[in-house]
Design an enzyme around this catalytic site. Structure first.
Site, short mmCIF file in Angstrom:
data_model
loop_
_atom_site.label_atom_id
_atom_site.label_comp_id
_atom_site.label_asym_id
_atom_site.label_seq_id
_atom_site.Cartn_x
_atom_site.Cartn_y
_atom_site.Cartn_z
N GLN A 150 0.89 -1.16 0.00
CA GLN A 150 0.00 0.00 0.00
C GLN A 150 0.93 1.21 0.00
O GLN A 150 1.47 1.58 1.04
CB GLN A 150 -0.93 -0.01 1.21
CG GLN A 150 -1.72 1.29 1.42
CD GLN A 150 -2.53 1.73 0.20
OE1 GLN A 150 -3.17 0.92 -0.46
NE2 GLN A 150 -2.46 3.01 -0.13
N GLY A 279 -10.38 1.00 2.10
CA GLY A 279 -11.50 0.42 1.36
C GLY A 279 -11.03 -0.02 -0.01
O GLY A 279 -11.25 -1.15 -0.44
N GLY A 280 -10.37 0.91 -0.68
CA GLY A 280 -9.84 0.59 -2.00
C GLY A 280 -8.64 1.45 -2.30
O GLY A 280 -8.45 2.50 -1.69
N MET A 281 -7.84 0.99 -3.25
CA MET A 281 -6.68 1.76 -3.69
C MET A 281 -6.61 1.63 -5.21
O MET A 281 -6.59 0.51 -5.73
CB MET A 281 -5.41 1.24 -3.01
CG MET A 281 -4.14 1.98 -3.45
SD MET A 281 -4.19 3.75 -3.01
CE MET A 281 -3.27 4.46 -4.39
N GLU A 282 -6.52 2.79 -5.84
CA GLU A 282 -6.65 2.87 -7.31
C GLU A 282 -5.38 2.49 -8.05
O GLU A 282 -4.97 3.18 -8.99
CB GLU A 282 -7.08 4.29 -7.67
CG GLU A 282 -6.05 5.41 -7.38
CD GLU A 282 -6.13 6.02 -5.98
OE1 GLU A 282 -6.59 5.33 -5.05
OE2 GLU A 282 -5.72 7.19 -5.83
N HIS A 306 -15.64 4.38 -7.46
CA HIS A 306 -14.66 5.36 -6.99
C HIS A 306 -13.25 5.04 -7.51
O HIS A 306 -12.60 5.89 -8.13
CB HIS A 306 -14.68 5.40 -5.46
CG HIS A 306 -13.70 6.35 -4.86
ND1 HIS A 306 -14.06 7.61 -4.43
CD2 HIS A 306 -12.37 6.25 -4.63
CE1 HIS A 306 -12.99 8.24 -3.97
NE2 HIS A 306 -11.95 7.43 -4.07
N GLU A 307 -12.81 3.82 -7.28
CA GLU A 307 -11.43 3.48 -7.68
C GLU A 307 -11.29 3.52 -9.20
O GLU A 307 -10.25 3.95 -9.73
CB GLU A 307 -11.01 2.13 -7.11
CG GLU A 307 -11.16 1.97 -5.60
CD GLU A 307 -10.60 3.13 -4.77
OE1 GLU A 307 -9.69 3.83 -5.25
OE2 GLU A 307 -11.08 3.34 -3.64
N HIS A 310 -10.77 7.01 -10.49
CA HIS A 310 -9.39 7.50 -10.38
C HIS A 310 -8.59 7.25 -11.67
O HIS A 310 -7.53 7.87 -11.86
CB HIS A 310 -8.67 6.80 -9.22
CG HIS A 310 -8.86 7.46 -7.88
ND1 HIS A 310 -8.57 8.77 -7.64
CD2 HIS A 310 -9.30 6.94 -6.69
CE1 HIS A 310 -8.81 9.06 -6.35
NE2 HIS A 310 -9.26 7.96 -5.76
N GLU A 329 -9.08 13.21 -4.88
CA GLU A 329 -10.19 12.57 -4.16
C GLU A 329 -11.53 13.29 -4.35
O GLU A 329 -12.58 12.65 -4.41
CB GLU A 329 -9.85 12.41 -2.69
CG GLU A 329 -8.62 11.51 -2.43
CD GLU A 329 -8.76 10.10 -2.99
OE1 GLU A 329 -9.89 9.68 -3.31
OE2 GLU A 329 -7.72 9.42 -3.11
N ASP A 384 -0.15 11.30 4.96
CA ASP A 384 -1.41 10.55 5.06
C ASP A 384 -2.54 11.43 5.59
O ASP A 384 -3.70 11.19 5.31
CB ASP A 384 -1.25 9.34 6.00
CG ASP A 384 -0.53 8.19 5.30
OD1 ASP A 384 -0.78 7.98 4.10
OD2 ASP A 384 0.26 7.51 5.97
N TYR A 392 -12.37 14.91 0.03
CA TYR A 392 -13.36 14.07 -0.65
C TYR A 392 -14.70 14.80 -0.79
O TYR A 392 -15.26 14.89 -1.87
CB TYR A 392 -13.64 12.79 0.15
CG TYR A 392 -12.54 11.76 0.12
CD1 TYR A 392 -11.40 11.92 0.90
CD2 TYR A 392 -12.65 10.62 -0.66
CE1 TYR A 392 -10.40 10.96 0.89
CE2 TYR A 392 -11.64 9.66 -0.67
CZ TYR A 392 -10.52 9.83 0.10
OH TYR A 392 -9.53 8.89 0.09
N MET A 572 -9.05 0.60 8.27
CA MET A 572 -8.96 1.58 9.36
C MET A 572 -10.27 2.32 9.59
O MET A 572 -10.68 2.53 10.73
CB MET A 572 -7.82 2.56 9.10
CG MET A 572 -6.46 1.90 9.22
SD MET A 572 -5.12 3.08 9.14
CE MET A 572 -5.11 3.50 7.42
#
Ligand code: BES
Ligand code: ZN
Length: 629
Positions: A150, A279-282, A306-307, A310, A329, A384, A392, A572
């Site tokens: 990540q 949740g997700g990473m593009e 969403h992803e 991106h 975002e 971060d 967002y 998280m």
């Protein structure tokens, strides 16, 4: 802490990229830019390391530069050499600075001759902040190990020495070896039919920033869901995932009809083990996703919208710095809403907008003034933390305001042209604004003043005329909730029911729970649970909100189920609020600490850090309280 020297260097090949010095990177892209990276890595599950070489192609900007500065974090460097056109190597001197807690170690390589290529032989540390290594027992299948990266925000440096700033883009290739029988995926086109023969090769032909570098390896199965999409997951999860994400091709087509062709080739989704911290990473070509969206009724697939979005906002047109994070975002959350509206209807899209807007309205006032700005003034926060609900939800709210004032026809045309104009570039908020003014605001005079635009971008709070959608279903829930709280409607008479019988869907439950008082009455929490069996729900979006309220109300009967939720879920956003709810009382804090001690081994390094911060804050708070008594 960081000197914010503004060094702006416009350079010939990328006329649009402006390099403001990035306070979250030691790199000096005004001196030299990494254009391409070749990785040759081995995945070593025994040692929990990646090791091998990274070879960087360099574009020297300054004829006087004598050093190459790179970002690293906990890397073990074995040697560094210059590589000439014939492949001949010459050792280079280098120095690794002591580690900064957030930024890692600056690697300074002496390059008096400004070589065209530099090769770094290195190994990662077993506790690299950007990698998680899972033992077989921590996977669904229990037989084979699993690892994943990540990189966002600034964790790429913990597995690749690089210029770890979103303003720098490079193409890359990789050769990765892993134990036979495992599959390796990276953020480049992946072949669903690749043999599990221990050797994988990848080519990312588009220039991407370092935070989009990604890798995963494990017992990963695949199901194709369309002509250019597939779902990857552990074998016991892959069918469920393929069903949940069966609309992926339709989502790609919807986004294409709005913003032009999907430019990356394949779009796949990898569902990770539950410890995935987001949740997700593009990641380009392969979105990494949490299994918490696999709830069986597709009610949480906006995450894929969403992803996927991106692929335009973020991966094609990228924020130049973390301070410009809302360009990624906020724009993406806007596009996500458009995809959801087209595929699942305006009512659902509006519900998702309202959940976010109500939440932002509730919390924005208690944020520091600077944090309320879309584009904040320079500030000293970890990368971060540069991204927040403001990026967002205020970001997308601004774009919905533009859409409403200028109308869909004009706004859609502007947004499409923005993606084309800045394609493959990293831009600042100001570059976006410079494009917005002539091409939308001034082009259609009288719709919105420039001062109003600046108020959205640089002002605090939420502008007064911000448009809010109507949701008759949410209005009805507001009424029912009020009646229930006033003791006029028994819990079992709420119109919740099963969503397929006209009752509440996931978003409606989320909305009902979000609107409960921060500390509900114990009796009311008990009535809700008796009527609707919220404790133990498999839907973690509902579970998180439920446990937070039930714990605050003092309902100890939910503690064990809450601990199970916290132990099972490493995402998280879904687990931290439950820790925080427990941390509000000494007894709860002690219980949360015991739960953490048991769950810790299964958590991602960044989830651990975040939970430890919750504990530290709770303890500092109770000390301060004790001191005032
Ligand atoms: N790019 C983000 C995830 C991210 C943000 C990782 C900041 C690290 C630092 C991703 O696109 C995202 O926004 N994920 C959300 C999904 C949601 C908004 C649908 C998440 O993880 O919850
Ligand atoms: Zn995002």
């Amino acid at each position: 802490m960081f000197a914010r020297v503004l060094v702006i260097a416009l350079f010939s090949l990328l006329p649009l990229a402006a390099f403001a010095a990035d306070p979250h990177s030691y790199a000096q892209p005004d001196q030299v830019v990494v254009r391409h990276v070749d990785l040759d890595l081995a995945v070593d599950f025994g040692k929990k390391t990646l090791h091998g070489t990274a070879t960087l192609d360099l574009d020297w900007k300054s004829p006087f530069a004598t050093q190459l500065a790179l970002d690293t974090s906990a890397l073990h460097i074995a040697r560094i050499e210059a590589v000439d056109a014939h492949g001949k190597t010459t050792p280079l001197k280098y120095a690794l600075a002591p580690a900064d807690k957030s930024l890692g170690s600056k690697l300074t390589i002496e390059t008096p001759d400004r070589p065209a290529r530099v090769r770094i032989a290195y190994a990662t540390s077993p506790d690299a902040s950007g990698l998680q290594w899972l033992d077989p027992a921590q996977t669904a299948g229990k037989k084979l190990p699993f690892m994943f990266s990540q990189s966002e925000a600034i964790h790429a440096r913990s597995w690749v020495p690089c210029q770890d700033s979103p303003s720098v883009r490079f193409t890359w290739q990789a050769v990765v070896t892993a134990p036979k029988g495992l599959r390796v995926l990276m953020s480049a086109p992946n072949d669903p039919k690749h043999a599990l023969d221990g050797k994988f090769e990848f080519t990312q032909a588009h220039p991407v920033p370092s935070y989009l570098l990604a890798i995963a390896a494990g017992d990963i199965d695949v199901r194709e869901t369309g002509p250019r999409s597939a779902v990857y997951a552990e074998p016991s999860v892959v069918e469920k995932a393929a069903h949940e994400f069966e609309d992926t091709e339709k989502m790609i087509e919807t986004a294409e009809s709005l913003y032009g062709p999907y430019r990356w080739g394949r779009y796949d989704i990898l569902v990770l083990p539950p410890s995935f911290p987001y949740g997700g990473m593009e990641n380009p070509n392969v979105t990494f996703a949490t299994p918490t969206v696999l709830v069986g009724d597709k009610s949480l697939v906006s995450l894929v919208a969403h992803e996927l979005a991106h692929s335009w906002s973020g991966n094609l047109v990228t924020m130049a710095s973390w301070r410009d994070g809302w360009l990624n975002e906020g724009f993406t959350t806007y596009v996500q809403g458009r995809i959801t509206e087209t595929l699942y209807g305006k009512a659902l899209a509006d519900e998702e907008v309202l959940l976010a807007e109500r939440n932002l309205q509730k919390e924005i006032g208690s944020m520091p003034a600077n944090a309320q700005r879309l584009a904040p003034q320079p500030r000293e926060v970890d990368a971060d933390d540069e991204l927040s609900d403001v990026s967002y939800d205020k970001g997308s709210w601004f774009l919905r305001t533009l859409e409403q004032k200028f109308g869909r026809e004009h706004f859609d045309a502007w947004l499409k042209s923005y993606f084309d104009h800045f394609a493959w570039h990293s831009i600042t908020t100001e570059q976006m604004l410079d494009y917005l003014k002539p091409n939308l605001i001034d082009k259609y005079p009288g719709k919105m003043s420039w001062d109003e635009v600046k108020e959205w971008v640089y002002g605090t709070g939420i502008p007064k005329d911000a448009p809010i959608p109507d949701s008759p279903r949410f209005d009805a829930i507001d009424k029912e909730r009020a009646q229930f709280l006033a003791g006029k409607l028994p819990a079992d008479k709420l119109d919740a029911g099963k969503s397929d019988k006209g009752g509440w869907n996931t978003q409606e439950w989320m909305y009902f729970l979000d609107g409960l008082p921060d500390v509900p009455k114990l009796a009311q929490v008990q009535q809700l649970d008796a009527a609707w069996h919220l404790t133990g729900t498999p839907n973690a979006e509902i579970g998180m909100r439920w446990y937070v309220h039930a714990i605050a109300a003092g309902d100890k009967t939910v503690w064990n189920a809450a601990a199970e939720h916290m132990t099972r879920i490493g995402r998280m956003y879904l687990t931290l609020p439950v820790y925080s709810a427990f941390a509000k009382t000494p007894q709860g804090l002690a219980f949360a600490e015991q739960t953490y001690a048991r769950a810790k081994d299964g958590y991602h390094p960044i989830t651990r850090m975040a939970i430890e911060r919750v504990f530290a804050k709770a303890k500092a708070g109770s000390k301060a309280e004790a001191a005032t008594l």
